[in-house]
Design a protein around this motif. Structure first.
Motif, PDB file in Angstrom:
ATOM      1  N   LYS A   1      10.247 -12.398   6.436  1.00  0.00           N
ATOM      2  CA  LYS A   1       9.155 -12.302   7.409  1.00  0.00           C
ATOM      3  C   LYS A   1       9.694 -11.898   8.774  1.00  0.00           C
ATOM      4  O   LYS A   1       9.119 -11.024   9.437  1.00  0.00           O
ATOM      5  N   ASN A   2      10.787 -12.512   9.186  1.00  0.00           N
ATOM      6  CA  ASN A   2      11.370 -12.173  10.491  1.00  0.00           C
ATOM      7  C   ASN A   2      11.856 -10.728  10.534  1.00  0.00           C
ATOM      8  O   ASN A   2      11.667 -10.035  11.537  1.00  0.00           O
TER       9      ASN A   2
ATOM     10  N   LEU B   1      10.694  -8.214   8.700  1.00  0.00           N
ATOM     11  CA  LEU B   1       9.511  -7.347   8.722  1.00  0.00           C
ATOM     12  C   LEU B   1       8.889  -7.288  10.111  1.00  0.00           C
ATOM     13  O   LEU B   1       8.448  -6.224  10.557  1.00  0.00           O
ATOM     14  N   LYS B   2       8.857  -8.422  10.793  1.00  0.00           N
ATOM     15  CA  LYS B   2       8.309  -8.438  12.155  1.00  0.00           C
ATOM     16  C   LYS B   2       9.153  -7.580  13.092  1.00  0.00           C
ATOM     17  O   LYS B   2       8.612  -6.849  13.923  1.00  0.00           O
ATOM     18  N   GLU B   3      10.474  -7.655  12.965  1.00  0.00           N
ATOM     19  CA  GLU B   3      11.360  -6.848  13.802  1.00  0.00           C
ATOM     20  C   GLU B   3      11.175  -5.356  13.505  1.00  0.00           C
ATOM     21  O   GLU B   3      11.092  -4.537  14.424  1.00  0.00           O
TER      22      GLU B   3
ATOM     23  N   TYR C   1       8.557  -3.936  12.144  1.00  0.00           N
ATOM     24  CA  TYR C   1       7.215  -3.594  12.615  1.00  0.00           C
ATOM     25  C   TYR C   1       7.249  -3.277  14.109  1.00  0.00           C
ATOM     26  O   TYR C   1       6.725  -2.251  14.554  1.00  0.00           O
ATOM     27  N   GLY C   2       7.865  -4.154  14.880  1.00  0.00           N
ATOM     28  CA  GLY C   2       7.952  -3.961  16.324  1.00  0.00           C
ATOM     29  C   GLY C   2       8.687  -2.679  16.698  1.00  0.00           C
ATOM     30  O   GLY C   2       8.274  -1.962  17.614  1.00  0.00           O
TER      31      GLY C   2
END
Length: 83
Positions: A20-21, A23-25, A27-28
């Motif tokens: 999850k972390n 993917l968030k990075e 994504y950003g």
């Protein structure tokens, strides 16, 4: 401790949290570069072609750390709300 009862904490799966972390990075980083992050991540998941992901902020290397089969498993389970 509320009302004298022991609180339970939900089990945290470290591997899922790491995915999850990442993917968030990723994504950003995609947003920062002006890409449609959902389309780019989906393209990567379907093809495993890392060129869907920008090198910006080391995003391409990060996403390659995720096992696509495990990611799909987590995504489907979360979407269907089954564990």
């Amino acid at each position: 401790m509320k009302n004298g009862k022991t609180q339970k904490f939900p089990k945290v799966n470290a591997k899922e949290l790491e995915m999850k972390n990442i993917l968030k990075e990723v994504y950003g980083s995609l947003v920062e570069k002006g890409y449609d992050p959902i389309s780019q991540i989906v393209g990567y998941i379907l093809t495993e072609d890392p060129t869907y992901i920008t090198n910006h902020n080391n995003a391409r290397s990060l996403i390659c750390k995720i096992d696509r089969d495990e990611l799909m498993n987590v995504l489907i389970r979360d979407y269907l709300d089954v564990k």
